[in-house]
Design an enzyme around this catalytic site. Structure first.
Site, PDB file in Angstrom:
ATOM      1  N   GLY A  91      95.675  86.679  50.329  1.00 58.89           N
ATOM      2  CA  GLY A  91      95.913  85.231  50.325  1.00 58.89           C
ATOM      3  C   GLY A  91      94.921  84.408  51.127  1.00 58.89           C
ATOM      4  N   LYS A  92      93.763  84.967  51.419  1.00 61.60           N
ATOM      5  CA  LYS A  92      92.775  84.237  52.235  1.00 61.60           C
ATOM      6  C   LYS A  92      92.276  82.974  51.539  1.00 61.60           C
ATOM      7  CE  LYS A  92      90.038  87.732  52.384  1.00 61.60           C
ATOM      8  NZ  LYS A  92      90.848  88.608  51.512  1.00 61.60           N
ATOM      9  N   ASP A 116      84.641  80.316  52.872  1.00 59.66           N
ATOM     10  CA  ASP A 116      85.310  81.446  52.221  1.00 59.66           C
ATOM     11  C   ASP A 116      84.305  82.564  51.945  1.00 59.66           C
ATOM     12  OD1 ASP A 116      87.574  82.726  51.323  1.00 59.66           O
ATOM     13  OD2 ASP A 116      87.490  81.899  49.296  1.00 59.66           O
ATOM     14  N   GLU A 117      84.837  83.766  51.737  1.00 59.32           N
ATOM     15  CA  GLU A 117      84.021  84.975  51.508  1.00 59.32           C
ATOM     16  C   GLU A 117      82.979  85.118  52.624  1.00 59.32           C
ATOM     17  OE1 GLU A 117      85.072  86.962  49.237  1.00 59.32           O
ATOM     18  OE2 GLU A 117      86.130  85.682  47.811  1.00 59.32           O
ATOM     19  N   ALA A 118      83.427  84.868  53.855  1.00 57.38           N
ATOM     20  CA  ALA A 118      82.506  84.822  54.993  1.00 57.38           C
ATOM     21  C   ALA A 118      81.923  86.187  55.340  1.00 57.38           C
ATOM     22  CB  ALA A 118      83.224  84.224  56.202  1.00 57.38           C
ATOM     23  N   GLN A 119      82.543  87.253  54.793  1.00 56.15           N
ATOM     24  CA  GLN A 119      81.964  88.587  55.047  1.00 56.15           C
ATOM     25  C   GLN A 119      80.545  88.688  54.508  1.00 56.15           C
ATOM     26  OE1 GLN A 119      84.515  88.072  52.914  1.00 56.15           O
ATOM     27  NE2 GLN A 119      84.095  89.042  50.953  1.00 56.15           N
ATOM     28  N   THR A 131      92.996  92.203  54.256  1.00 57.89           N
ATOM     29  CA  THR A 131      92.415  92.972  53.153  1.00 57.89           C
ATOM     30  C   THR A 131      92.140  92.041  51.977  1.00 57.89           C
ATOM     31  OG1 THR A 131      94.579  93.352  52.204  1.00 57.89           O
ATOM     32  CG2 THR A 131      93.739  95.055  53.721  1.00 57.89           C
ATOM     33  N   MET A 132      91.571  92.578  50.932  1.00 57.12           N
ATOM     34  CA  MET A 132      91.477  91.831  49.679  1.00 57.12           C
ATOM     35  C   MET A 132      92.910  91.499  49.227  1.00 57.12           C
ATOM     36  SD  MET A 132      88.564  93.897  47.513  1.00 57.12           S
ATOM     37  CE  MET A 132      88.667  92.815  46.070  1.00 57.12           C
TER      38      MET A 132
HETATM   39  N1  LIG Z   1     101.439  85.831  39.777  1.00 61.78           N
HETATM   40  C1  LIG Z   1     101.575  85.652  41.099  1.00 61.78           C
HETATM   41  N2  LIG Z   1     102.710  85.146  41.597  1.00 61.78           N
HETATM   42  C2  LIG Z   1     102.883  84.946  42.918  1.00 61.78           C
HETATM   43  N3  LIG Z   1     101.936  85.219  43.826  1.00 61.78           N
HETATM   44  C3  LIG Z   1     100.790  85.721  43.379  1.00 61.78           C
HETATM   45  C4  LIG Z   1     100.533  85.962  42.002  1.00 61.78           C
HETATM   46  N4  LIG Z   1      99.282  86.469  41.891  1.00 61.78           N
HETATM   47  C5  LIG Z   1      98.796  86.533  43.138  1.00 61.78           C
HETATM   48  N5  LIG Z   1      99.696  86.102  44.029  1.00 61.78           N
HETATM   49  C6  LIG Z   1      99.562  86.005  45.499  1.00 61.78           C
HETATM   50  O1  LIG Z   1      98.233  85.666  45.783  1.00 61.78           O
HETATM   51  C7  LIG Z   1      97.742  86.554  46.779  1.00 61.78           C
HETATM   52  C8  LIG Z   1      96.241  86.668  46.614  1.00 61.78           C
HETATM   53  O2  LIG Z   1      95.692  85.417  46.957  1.00 61.78           O
HETATM   54  P1  LIG Z   1      94.117  85.186  47.098  1.00 61.78           P
HETATM   55  O3  LIG Z   1      93.979  83.902  47.849  1.00 61.78           O
HETATM   56  O4  LIG Z   1      93.476  85.278  45.774  1.00 61.78           O
HETATM   57  O5  LIG Z   1      93.731  86.454  48.005  1.00 61.78           O
HETATM   58  P2  LIG Z   1      92.394  86.822  48.798  1.00 61.78           P
HETATM   59  O6  LIG Z   1      91.509  85.608  48.852  1.00 61.78           O
HETATM   60  O7  LIG Z   1      92.870  87.259  50.144  1.00 61.78           O
HETATM   61  O8  LIG Z   1      91.782  87.959  48.049  1.00 61.78           O
HETATM   62  C9  LIG Z   1      98.511  87.831  46.574  1.00 61.78           C
HETATM   63  O9  LIG Z   1      98.641  88.593  47.769  1.00 61.78           O
HETATM   64  C10 LIG Z   1      99.884  87.313  46.166  1.00 61.78           C
HETATM   65  O10 LIG Z   1     100.649  87.034  47.320  1.00 61.78           O
HETATM   66  C1  LIG Z   2      85.776  96.082  49.787  1.00 58.15           C
HETATM   67  C2  LIG Z   2      84.597  95.375  49.231  1.00 58.15           C
HETATM   68  C3  LIG Z   2      84.750  94.182  48.543  1.00 58.15           C
HETATM   69  N1  LIG Z   2      83.674  93.578  48.012  1.00 58.15           N
HETATM   70  C4  LIG Z   2      83.850  92.304  47.284  1.00 58.15           C
HETATM   71  C5  LIG Z   2      84.871  92.331  46.180  1.00 58.15           C
HETATM   72  C6  LIG Z   2      85.289  90.879  46.092  1.00 58.15           C
HETATM   73  O1  LIG Z   2      84.375  90.215  45.237  1.00 58.15           O
HETATM   74  C7  LIG Z   2      85.119  90.370  47.539  1.00 58.15           C
HETATM   75  C8  LIG Z   2      86.430  90.226  48.264  1.00 58.15           C
HETATM   76  O2  LIG Z   2      87.117  89.136  47.726  1.00 58.15           O
HETATM   77  P1  LIG Z   2      88.661  88.811  48.046  1.00 58.15           P
HETATM   78  O3  LIG Z   2      88.760  87.342  47.770  1.00 58.15           O
HETATM   79  O4  LIG Z   2      88.916  89.146  49.491  1.00 58.15           O
HETATM   80  O5  LIG Z   2      89.495  89.640  47.137  1.00 58.15           O
HETATM   81  O6  LIG Z   2      84.329  91.339  48.203  1.00 58.15           O
HETATM   82  C9  LIG Z   2      82.408  94.089  48.190  1.00 58.15           C
HETATM   83  O7  LIG Z   2      81.410  93.511  47.741  1.00 58.15           O
HETATM   84  N2  LIG Z   2      82.243  95.276  48.845  1.00 58.15           N
HETATM   85  C10 LIG Z   2      83.293  95.935  49.363  1.00 58.15           C
HETATM   86  O8  LIG Z   2      83.083  97.035  49.957  1.00 58.15           O
END
Ligand SMILES: Nc1ncnc2c1ncn2[C@@H]1O[C@H](COP(=O)(O)OP(=O)(O)O)[C@@H](O)[C@H]1O
Ligand SMILES: Cc1cn([C@H]2C[C@H](O)[C@@H](COP(=O)(O)O)O2)c(=O)[nH]c1=O
Length: 247
Positions: free
Chosen positions: A18-19, A90-93, A14-15
């Site tokens: 940690g991706k 990244d953001e490969a969706q 999910t969003m």
């Molecule tokens: N202040 C914080 N302290 C520790 N971990 C954090 C903090 N803020 C975010 N995180 C970690 O970072 C993760 C989000 O990482 P991110 O790479 O930005 O996610 P994604 O790319 O999947 O959207 C969160 O699930 C959490 O584990």
């Molecule tokens: C569910 C959903 C998400 N998005 C966008 C919102 C964020 O900019 C990215 C996801 O980034 P993350 O690093 O995984 O948090 O996707 C979107 O455009 N449409 C959607 O339905």
């Protein structure tokens, strides 16, 4: 020992699970071992040509656009003597299905590892076209170990979109945004209403019932006035099964 075979791996979740953090860690780990890589991203929240993690790490990347051809990107660099052993995507969706096919070709034809990172489904639970093609073509789809949580404490499996704090199920598939905007209310700029789009990760149960953290808080407040269980209240209201069915 035989050389490792290049792979197309789709790291998904999910969003906020940690991706991007993992993308930056993998790039680091391969780079310090002398491998040459190229980082790509599309529509990162931090802006164009960036990969940003909520943990605070951020770095530059090549911005993917509709016209990006990954095969050409790698070939051009190699022709200029640049070492390319792996790609971080990244953001490969947001990549097109054709671009995902180019990534598969780069793996199969010239042994470049491709590590792709993205969410699978949008706010309506529909697969993004790029993610669908990745699921179809990847050697491995790896679900991230760190789990984003729903407000109820269960593992979050769905990405809800909110507009002015209210969960919506209609709208454009792509709207760049973040998870900490989900409960913010509307704002006005020069007297004009500017809707605030946010996201919240939910378990399936609360996604289907459309209960965000904000909604749950409101219901909990009501709950103090009326002795109703939040979930039971919703099922009765939506005509679904009665509370206590374990649904
Ligand atoms: N202040 C914080 N302290 C520790 N971990 C954090 C903090 N803020 C975010 N995180 C970690 O970072 C993760 C989000 O990482 P991110 O790479 O930005 O996610 P994604 O790319 O999947 O959207 C969160 O699930 C959490 O584990
Ligand atoms: C569910 C959903 C998400 N998005 C966008 C919102 C964020 O900019 C990215 C996801 O980034 P993350 O690093 O995984 O948090 O996707 C979107 O455009 N449409 C959607 O339905």
């Amino acid at each position: 020992m035989a050389a490792a075979v290049a792979e197309l791996v789709f790291f998904s979740g999910t969003m906020d699970c940690g991706k991007s953090t993992l993308a930056l860690q993998m790039d680091h780990n391969h780079r310090v071992r002398g491998r040459g890589g190229v980082r790509f991203s599309r529509n990162d929240r931090a802006g164009e040509s960036r990969i940003s993690s909520r943990l605070g790490l951020e770095t530059d990347a090549v911005e993917v656009v509709d016209g990006t051809d990954f095969w050409e990107e790698v070939m051009r660099r190699r022709t200029h003597g640049q070492r390319v052993d792996y790609l971080i995507c990244d953001e490969a969706q947001f990549y097109t299905p054709e671009q995902v096919e180019q990534l598969a070709k780069v793996v199969d034809e010239i042994d470049v590892d491709v590590f792709a990172f993205g969410i699978t489904a949008d706010f309506r639970t529909r697969l993004f076209p790029g993610s669908q093609r990745l699921i179809e073509l990847a050697d491995r789809v790896q679900v991230l170990q760190v789990e984003a949580l729903c407000w109820c404490g269960r593992r979050a499996t769905h990405n809800a979109r909110t507009v002015d704090g209210v969960m919506v199920t209609e709208g454009a598939q792509v709207v760049v945004g973040d998870v900490d905007m989900a409960v913010d209310g509307a704002v006005a700029v020069a007297g004009h209403h500017v809707p605030v789009v946010g996201y919240e990760t939910l378990c399936r149960r609360h996604f289907m019932r459309r209960v965000t953290a904000h909604g749950a808080n409101l219901m909990a407040e009501q709950d103090q006035l009326l002795p109703f269980d939040v979930d039971a209240c919703l099922w009765h209201g939506s005509g679904g099964p009665a509370a206590g069915t374990g649904a």
